[in-house]
Design a protein around this motif. Structure first.
Motif, PDB file in Angstrom:
ATOM      1  N   ASP B 205      42.302 -15.555 -21.160  1.00 39.67           N
ATOM      2  CA  ASP B 205      41.788 -15.393 -19.703  1.00 39.67           C
ATOM      3  C   ASP B 205      40.324 -15.601 -19.355  1.00 39.67           C
ATOM      4  OD1 ASP B 205      40.923 -13.127 -20.815  1.00 39.67           O
ATOM      5  OD2 ASP B 205      41.733 -11.795 -19.114  1.00 39.67           O
ATOM      6  N   ARG B 206      39.665 -16.119 -20.318  1.00 45.87           N
ATOM      7  CA  ARG B 206      38.239 -16.406 -19.932  1.00 45.87           C
ATOM      8  C   ARG B 206      38.041 -17.269 -18.714  1.00 45.87           C
ATOM      9  NH1 ARG B 206      35.577 -17.004 -26.011  1.00 45.87           N
ATOM     10  NH2 ARG B 206      37.573 -17.897 -26.264  1.00 45.87           N
ATOM     11  N   ILE B 207      36.808 -17.069 -18.129  1.00 46.17           N
ATOM     12  CA  ILE B 207      36.358 -18.078 -17.181  1.00 46.17           C
ATOM     13  C   ILE B 207      35.323 -18.861 -17.648  1.00 46.17           C
ATOM     14  CG2 ILE B 207      37.452 -16.480 -15.336  1.00 46.17           C
ATOM     15  CD1 ILE B 207      34.285 -15.699 -14.991  1.00 46.17           C
ATOM     16  N   PHE B 208      34.873 -20.204 -16.708  1.00 42.93           N
ATOM     17  CA  PHE B 208      33.869 -21.108 -17.103  1.00 42.93           C
ATOM     18  C   PHE B 208      32.937 -21.160 -15.966  1.00 42.93           C
ATOM     19  CE2 PHE B 208      33.098 -25.728 -17.822  1.00 42.93           C
ATOM     20  CZ  PHE B 208      32.550 -25.670 -19.062  1.00 42.93           C
ATOM     21  N   ILE B 209      31.865 -20.833 -16.125  1.00 38.02           N
ATOM     22  CA  ILE B 209      30.871 -20.808 -15.001  1.00 38.02           C
ATOM     23  C   ILE B 209      29.451 -20.856 -15.624  1.00 38.02           C
ATOM     24  CG2 ILE B 209      31.005 -18.083 -14.993  1.00 38.02           C
ATOM     25  CD1 ILE B 209      30.750 -18.711 -11.766  1.00 38.02           C
ATOM     26  N   GLU B 210      28.437 -21.241 -14.728  1.00 37.45           N
ATOM     27  CA  GLU B 210      27.238 -21.033 -15.089  1.00 37.45           C
ATOM     28  C   GLU B 210      26.492 -19.471 -14.685  1.00 37.45           C
ATOM     29  OE1 GLU B 210      24.447 -23.693 -12.956  1.00 37.45           O
ATOM     30  OE2 GLU B 210      24.316 -22.092 -11.463  1.00 37.45           O
ATOM     31  N   GLY B 211      25.684 -19.206 -15.329  1.00 33.39           N
ATOM     32  CA  GLY B 211      24.822 -17.764 -15.415  1.00 33.39           C
ATOM     33  C   GLY B 211      24.406 -17.679 -14.029  1.00 33.39           C
ATOM     34  N   ASN B 212      23.896 -18.573 -13.683  1.00 34.84           N
ATOM     35  CA  ASN B 212      23.103 -18.826 -12.140  1.00 34.84           C
ATOM     36  C   ASN B 212      23.912 -18.541 -11.007  1.00 34.84           C
ATOM     37  OD1 ASN B 212      20.490 -18.805 -13.397  1.00 34.84           O
ATOM     38  ND2 ASN B 212      20.256 -21.203 -12.616  1.00 34.84           N
ATOM     39  N   ALA B 213      25.255 -19.085 -11.167  1.00 37.37           N
ATOM     40  CA  ALA B 213      25.982 -18.986 -10.005  1.00 37.37           C
ATOM     41  C   ALA B 213      26.832 -17.579 -10.359  1.00 37.37           C
ATOM     42  CB  ALA B 213      27.300 -19.877 -10.277  1.00 37.37           C
ATOM     43  N   ALA B 214      26.772 -16.950 -11.525  1.00 41.96           N
ATOM     44  CA  ALA B 214      27.442 -15.517 -11.637  1.00 41.96           C
ATOM     45  C   ALA B 214      26.505 -14.584 -11.179  1.00 41.96           C
ATOM     46  CB  ALA B 214      27.662 -15.519 -13.173  1.00 41.96           C
ATOM     47  N   ALA B 215      25.185 -14.739 -11.567  1.00 39.37           N
ATOM     48  CA  ALA B 215      24.211 -13.855 -10.969  1.00 39.37           C
ATOM     49  C   ALA B 215      24.224 -13.826  -9.485  1.00 39.37           C
ATOM     50  CB  ALA B 215      22.886 -14.164 -11.437  1.00 39.37           C
ATOM     51  N   GLY B 216      24.188 -14.927  -8.923  1.00 39.52           N
ATOM     52  CA  GLY B 216      24.248 -14.971  -7.263  1.00 39.52           C
ATOM     53  C   GLY B 216      25.399 -14.222  -6.739  1.00 39.52           C
ATOM     54  N   LEU B 217      26.558 -14.595  -7.452  1.00 40.79           N
ATOM     55  CA  LEU B 217      27.794 -13.680  -7.342  1.00 40.79           C
ATOM     56  C   LEU B 217      27.741 -12.204  -7.217  1.00 40.79           C
ATOM     57  CD1 LEU B 217      30.777 -13.914  -6.289  1.00 40.79           C
ATOM     58  CD2 LEU B 217      31.215 -13.854  -8.888  1.00 40.79           C
ATOM     59  N   GLU B 357      27.813 -11.161 -17.865  1.00 40.27           N
ATOM     60  CA  GLU B 357      26.745 -10.037 -17.612  1.00 40.27           C
ATOM     61  C   GLU B 357      25.903 -10.413 -16.904  1.00 40.27           C
ATOM     62  OE1 GLU B 357      26.547  -7.516 -21.897  1.00 40.27           O
ATOM     63  OE2 GLU B 357      24.773  -8.674 -21.365  1.00 40.27           O
ATOM     64  N   CYS B 358      25.534 -11.586 -16.578  1.00 42.56           N
ATOM     65  CA  CYS B 358      24.653 -12.128 -15.197  1.00 42.56           C
ATOM     66  C   CYS B 358      25.075 -11.413 -13.901  1.00 42.56           C
ATOM     67  CB  CYS B 358      24.553 -13.795 -15.294  1.00 42.56           C
ATOM     68  SG  CYS B 358      23.715 -14.370 -16.370  1.00 42.56           S
ATOM     69  N   PHE B 359      26.653 -11.448 -13.723  1.00 45.68           N
ATOM     70  CA  PHE B 359      27.313 -10.998 -12.738  1.00 45.68           C
ATOM     71  C   PHE B 359      27.204  -9.519 -12.762  1.00 45.68           C
ATOM     72  CE2 PHE B 359      31.122  -8.890 -11.200  1.00 45.68           C
ATOM     73  CZ  PHE B 359      31.227  -9.465  -9.812  1.00 45.68           C
ATOM     74  N   THR B 360      27.414  -8.813 -13.823  1.00 47.82           N
ATOM     75  CA  THR B 360      27.497  -7.397 -13.813  1.00 47.82           C
ATOM     76  C   THR B 360      26.046  -6.748 -13.741  1.00 47.82           C
ATOM     77  OG1 THR B 360      29.346  -7.817 -15.493  1.00 47.82           O
ATOM     78  CG2 THR B 360      28.369  -5.485 -15.557  1.00 47.82           C
ATOM     79  N   PHE B 361      25.326  -7.328 -14.431  1.00 42.59           N
ATOM     80  CA  PHE B 361      23.813  -6.854 -14.365  1.00 42.59           C
ATOM     81  C   PHE B 361      23.289  -7.234 -13.132  1.00 42.59           C
ATOM     82  CE2 PHE B 361      22.792  -7.081 -19.178  1.00 42.59           C
ATOM     83  CZ  PHE B 361      23.776  -5.820 -19.313  1.00 42.59           C
ATOM     84  N   GLY B 362      23.501  -8.624 -12.420  1.00 47.81           N
ATOM     85  CA  GLY B 362      23.197  -8.826 -11.102  1.00 47.81           C
ATOM     86  C   GLY B 362      23.682  -7.876  -9.965  1.00 47.81           C
ATOM     87  N   ALA B 363      24.695  -7.147 -10.065  1.00 43.26           N
ATOM     88  CA  ALA B 363      25.190  -6.426  -9.243  1.00 43.26           C
ATOM     89  C   ALA B 363      24.352  -4.926  -9.507  1.00 43.26           C
ATOM     90  CB  ALA B 363      26.814  -6.225  -9.044  1.00 43.26           C
ATOM     91  N   GLN B 364      24.498  -4.711 -10.594  1.00 42.71           N
ATOM     92  CA  GLN B 364      23.869  -3.400 -11.430  1.00 42.71           C
ATOM     93  C   GLN B 364      22.362  -3.193 -10.833  1.00 42.71           C
ATOM     94  OE1 GLN B 364      24.380  -2.735 -15.280  1.00 42.71           O
ATOM     95  NE2 GLN B 364      23.809  -0.508 -15.209  1.00 42.71           N
ATOM     96  N   ALA B 365      21.835  -4.463 -10.888  1.00 42.84           N
ATOM     97  CA  ALA B 365      20.314  -4.282 -10.619  1.00 42.84           C
ATOM     98  C   ALA B 365      20.029  -3.928  -9.440  1.00 42.84           C
ATOM     99  CB  ALA B 365      19.661  -5.753 -10.895  1.00 42.84           C
ATOM    100  N   PHE B 366      20.632  -4.057  -8.380  1.00 44.12           N
ATOM    101  CA  PHE B 366      20.445  -3.313  -7.008  1.00 44.12           C
ATOM    102  C   PHE B 366      20.643  -1.884  -6.839  1.00 44.12           C
ATOM    103  CE2 PHE B 366      21.162  -7.714  -6.231  1.00 44.12           C
ATOM    104  CZ  PHE B 366      20.273  -8.158  -5.647  1.00 44.12           C
ATOM    105  N   ASP B 367      21.672  -1.161  -7.763  1.00 41.37           N
ATOM    106  CA  ASP B 367      21.822   0.071  -7.905  1.00 41.37           C
ATOM    107  C   ASP B 367      20.491   0.731  -8.553  1.00 41.37           C
ATOM    108  OD1 ASP B 367      24.122   0.310  -6.512  1.00 41.37           O
ATOM    109  OD2 ASP B 367      25.373   0.577  -8.261  1.00 41.37           O
ATOM    110  N   LEU B 368      20.216   0.166  -9.860  1.00 38.61           N
ATOM    111  CA  LEU B 368      18.891   0.522 -10.338  1.00 38.61           C
ATOM    112  C   LEU B 368      17.837   0.495  -9.465  1.00 38.61           C
ATOM    113  CD1 LEU B 368      19.790  -1.240 -13.841  1.00 38.61           C
ATOM    114  CD2 LEU B 368      19.627   1.193 -13.437  1.00 38.61           C
ATOM    115  N   ALA B 369      17.507  -0.637  -8.797  1.00 36.53           N
ATOM    116  CA  ALA B 369      16.257  -0.602  -8.051  1.00 36.53           C
ATOM    117  C   ALA B 369      16.080   0.415  -6.832  1.00 36.53           C
ATOM    118  CB  ALA B 369      16.227  -1.951  -7.531  1.00 36.53           C
TER     119      ALA B 369
END
Lengths: 351, 614
Positions: B205-217, B357-369
């Protein structure tokens, strides 16, 4: 500066504004600037403008950079948040703050070093983006905190306190602001409160980038013979093109003027600007001719002051970006996070 | 010559001319393999150029699921005459060359299988428009490859249909071009060759995407409302990804207006300034940049650290110093970010390993900040940022709530005895803040980069200054428990040697551990996911005789950080470095570690093992 603390007692008969607040409620900490500094007069003018506009002080965000002028937001509106950021970068911080909450009133206070030297780029871009803010440069043509170096607004040929002549051309922030698309541009003098207070009031009520270049002599380092930013020099060369009265909706308009000599214009929020013409050939609604007028008179050594340009239909950065009316910092979780269902759908499209 | 025989395990490299429209055809090729259930990992090696310079696209096919770069080329699709000779040289013995033999090439190698397809001829006969001839040539070679590698044409047809869903007219033309290449190849060349794709079920069920787009999401899910950025490779597609997802998910239904502001700033200084202004004013804000931008932002980052303003910085690292190699990957900003700005500072860093992880950390970074009231860096690099990667699907728990940290409302202020912006009432180093405009008379404070007391009043009192600096250290200690913890994986029997790695090195490291294990070298590994380092990191180092620190920079920056922050004896941390701008490979890690271990065996025990560099 004075070391005497301000008395906390209020005179019982102090006049109040529509919010029931007195001018004392708009004060800040005691100024640490030199006695007689033009900047303190501007702080007093800001205080009076905000008081008279009946703005709750805590709804103003005071933004500044680094320098004598940038210290002043501590000295007025003590119950408002302030941000003394880094040198020359107030415009970007103010832009970000404005993006976060479009409902506050943004007042940027900067100096000629802060805005014309290190921060010229950020000044320019804040103007061209139309950040909804009042941007006041307390312009003394000199670096005060580092003791008397020329700044980028020092006129060519002006001499320093030590007698050295400035060889570089001056940057005219008013000219730049006009060229860059500022929608409210004024120039005034810290020693002329009758001119300055209405200008600040009109700027605070203007939607869009409102810029005021306020000549503010430095009593320590730039108030000597040979300076073009001294009290005497500015008084002698000041050429006001108009006199502005700012009229908020509740005041009655009294017709005490000769026909044709006064123009009354309405701003978007219903407030009125009453402009008494002093220079018959000056039109503050024509950006191009304003630029020409300023250059012609500047070449004659005159300092043109007054409301130099106003665009009553101005838009601001939020209009350009199409952001929602709700302040971005007040949006709820449900409005911000698309949730797991949307994510599942997105995952499916990425296989 | 024995021609290479491999199923679902080989590397195809495309050599193209930048700007010739090859990128989407090459992506189509990679996707067709994924659709056949076989893991494939593409990597785009591109120049700092818009049109004309050489560019390569590598697709590693690996049924075993190895996503790291392997190195070497088994099948070269040589479409660029500028680099033709070098490209042919790079093919592994026994490998294959596919080229356009409209103009026959001379002096080709004899230890490879040469496959000529008259691509230009085929296109010139079929199309009259020069642009069409160029663009369809790419699809024609995808068709030829489908015949040579036994890729099901229906899979490619389906992908074309999906790609041009919005421009349906283009579907039949592209399908036709694909069959043009496929049919010619089937009729004229022995198909399939020794390299083959066989249908499998290893993609799941894996997905195929670039890290930058994932981080933006991730930033959208994390509640970011202000994005201020300045274009710089390789971070630009992160801001563009955010814009795209904002358009999709953040339109106010009644008005169509946007629940976010995206500003392209005049430079990186202004970008971070806007982020700090917005963060101060209670919006979740971020910027996205690369090394040169980080250098420019230093002064502001010190302000955000000292004045304690939440801000998120995505740093998509590229090879430095200076302009360096703008389109090549490295992990070279670790130190510049960890200690960004003058004076004593330390910053929170997150190290995602892949787009998930770009997605996960991308979202989590705002909680941490928000929680820590400080800048948080998400450290991507070009390899994960700009390449599509197979990764676990994005996941979101709808019961999760944004952590806005210690923010006092008007009611809180009325109920509180006292408000001191920088007073540590909870003992965790984190103080309370208010948003501007909250209360008519309470909670206002002056934010400044100068020293101040607990009530945010300016002071140059040394004791008060020092007290505050100590508190900031305490806050950094608190951060340890909040940031993503490291992931440890031990060899079944345990191992004397350990390896620490982070970020985009992960897939190469995973593969290296397997290879070393087959060679009889056991290795425990620890993937660091954040700075400040969790206590487990120091424990891991203590539990092993020697620990390899594998990273993609010259100066072993994470190792320096480990030595510095953990007070670790430097002799115990061995460098494994790769920094030529290409992604690190398992082959390189294996060689360096095996060599170091074999060297260590002949070195007297009292002497420290030699440092290893590559």
């Amino acid at each position: 500066m004075t070391f005497l603390p301000k008395p906390t007692l209020h005179h019982p008969d102090l006049p109040t504004n529509a919010l029931g607040l007195t001018r004392r409620d708009y004060e800040g900490a005691v100024s640490t600037l030199c006695a007689g500094c033009g900047h303190d007069s501007i702080s007093a003018a800001i205080l009076r403008a905000v008081f008279e506009l009946d703005i709750p002080p805590h709804r103003v965000a005071k933004m500044s950079g680094i320098g004598c002028s940038s210290k002043t937001p501590t000295y007025f509106l003590g119950t408002a948040h302030g941000f003394n950021s880094v040198h020359g970068r107030m415009p970007s911080v103010a832009t970000g703050a404005n993006l976060a909450n479009r409902d506050l009133i943004y007042l940027g206070v900067s100096g000629d070093g802060d805005s014309a030297s290190i921060g010229l780029g950020q000044f320019a871009h804040a103007m061209r983006r139309g950040v909804n803010m009042t941007y006041i440069v307390e312009n003394n043509g000199v670096y005060g905190l580092t003791k008397g170096q020329f700044s980028a607004t020092s006129d060519k040929g002006a001499t320093s306190k030590k007698g050295v002549a400035n060889a570089d051309s001056a940057i005219d922030l008013v000219g730049l602001a006009l060229q860059l698309g500022a929608t409210f541009v004024g120039r005034s003098f810290s020693g002329d409160k009758t001119q300055l207070v209405p200008l600040i009031k009109a700027a605070l009520r203007h939607k869009g980038a409102a810029f005021i270049d306020c000549i503010s002599p430095c009593v320590q380092f730039n108030n000597h013979v040979g300076s073009t930013k001294s009290f005497d020099y500015v008084r002698e060369h000041n050429e006001a093109v108009n006199m502005l009265d700012f009229i908020s909706g509740r005041e009655e308009i009294v017709t005490d003027y000769e026909p044709g000599s006064v123009e009354i214009v309405a701003q978007h929020d219903g407030t009125l600007l009453k402009l008494r013409k002093l220079a018959a050939d000056y039109d503050p609604h024509d950006r191009v001719s304003a630029l020409g007028y300023l250059q012609t008179h500047s070449a004659r050594g005159e300092i043109v002051t007054g409301l130099l340009y106003v665009d009553l239909d101005a838009e601001d950065l939020h209009d350009h970006l199409g952001t929602v009316a709700t302040p971005l910092n007040a949006l709820t979780e449900a409005e911000l996070c698309p949730g797991s269902a949307a994510l599942a759908k997105l995952n499916a499209s990425l296989r | 010559m024995t021609a290479m025989q491999r199923v679902n395990d080989f590397v195809v490299r495309f050599a193209n001319v930048n700007g010739s429209g090859s990128a989407s055809a090459n992506r189509l090729f990679a996707q067709s393999i994924l659709r056949m259930g076989v893991p494939a990992t593409p990597r785009n090696m591109f120049p700092s150029n818009i049109q004309g310079l050489p560019t390569w696209y590598e697709v590693r096919v690996s049924e075993a699921g190895h996503c790291g770069s392997r190195g070497g080329t088994d099948l070269m699709v040589a479409m660029n005459s500028q680099t033709f000779e070098k490209d042919v040289e790079g093919i592994e013995p026994g490998g294959y060359l596919l080229y356009d033999d409209t103009k026959p090439a001379r002096g080709l190698r004899h230890d490879i299988t040469v496959l000529g397809v008259p691509l230009t001829d085929l296109c010139n006969r079929e199309y009259s428009d020069p642009r069409q001839r160029q663009l369809f040539k790419n699809i024609v070679y995808v068709g030829a490859l489908s015949a040579l590698l036994d890729i099901e044409p229906a899979v490619i047809e389906q992908l074309i249909a999906e790609q041009f869903r919005a421009k349906e007219k283009l579907i039949p033309a592209n399908v036709k071009a694909m069959h043009l290449g496929r049919d010619w190849t089937l009729q004229n060349l022995p198909c399939p060759i020794g390299l083959r794709i066989r249908r499998s079920d290893r993609v799941g069920d894996r997905i195929f995407i670039e890290g930058n787009a994932a981080a933006g999401l991730g930033a959208v899910y994390g509640g970011a409302t202000v994005c201020a950025w300045y274009p710089i490779t390789p971070s630009t597609s992160l801001a563009e990804g955010f814009s795209r997802y904002v358009k999709r998910y953040r339109a106010e239904p009644e008005t169509g207006r946007t629940r976010a502001a995206i500003v392209q700033a005049e430079d990186e200084l202004a970008a971070i300034g806007m982020v700090i202004g917005a963060g101060w004013n209670g919006a979740r804000a971020f910027t996205t940049t690369s090394g040169p931008g980080i250098s420019l932002m230093q002064e502001f980052l010190g302000l955000a650290y000292f004045a304690e303003i939440p801000s998120v910085i995505f740093d998509v690292q590229r090879a430095g110093p200076s302009t360096g190699m703008p389109t090549r990957t490295q992990q070279c900003d670790v130190m510049a970010c960890a200690y960004a700005s003058h004076g004593d500072t330390k910053h929170v860093l997150l190290f995602p390993q892949d787009p998930h992880e770009c997605f996960t950390f991308g979202a989590q970074a705002f909680d941490l900040a928000d929680r820590l009231q400080t800048p948080v860096f998400v450290m991507l690099d070009l390899d994960i940022g700009m390449n599509d990667r197979l990764c676990a699907p994005f996941a979101w728990d709808d019961s999760r709530r944004m952590d806005r940290g210690k923010v006092m409302s008007a009611e809180d202020l009325d109920a509180a005895r006292d408000f001191g912006r920088y007073r540590d009432s909870d003992g965790d180093g984190i103080t309370h803040r208010t948003y501007p405009g909250t209360h008519p008379t309470k909670g206002a404070f002056f934010t400044r980069g100068t020293s101040r007391d607990e009530y945010a009043r300016y002071t140059e009192d040394g004791a008060i200054y020092q007290h505050n600096m100590e508190r900031l250290l305490r806050k950094f200690e608190t951060a340890k428990q909040m940031v993503p913890c490291p992931i440890r994986r031990d060899a079944p029997e345990g191992a004397r040697y350990g390896a620490i790695y982070y970020g985009s090195t992960a897939p190469a490291m995973d593969e290296a551990v397997e290879i070393l294990d087959e060679d009889g070298i056991a290795l425990d590994t620890l993937r660091i996911r954040a700075f400040p380092f969790h206590d487990d990191v120091l424990r891991f180092v203590a539990e092993h005789d020697r620990v390899f620190v594998v990273e993609q920079n010259r100066d072993a920056q994470l190792r320096t950080l480990l030595v510095n922050e953990g007070e670790i004896d430097p002799a115990r941390l061995l460098r494994v470095l790769h920094y030529d701008g290409t992604p690190i490979t398992a082959r390189l890690i294996v060689a360096a570690i095996a060599q170091a271990i074999s060297d260590a065996k002949i070195v007297p025990l009292r002497k420290p093992a030699p440092k290893v560099a590559s």
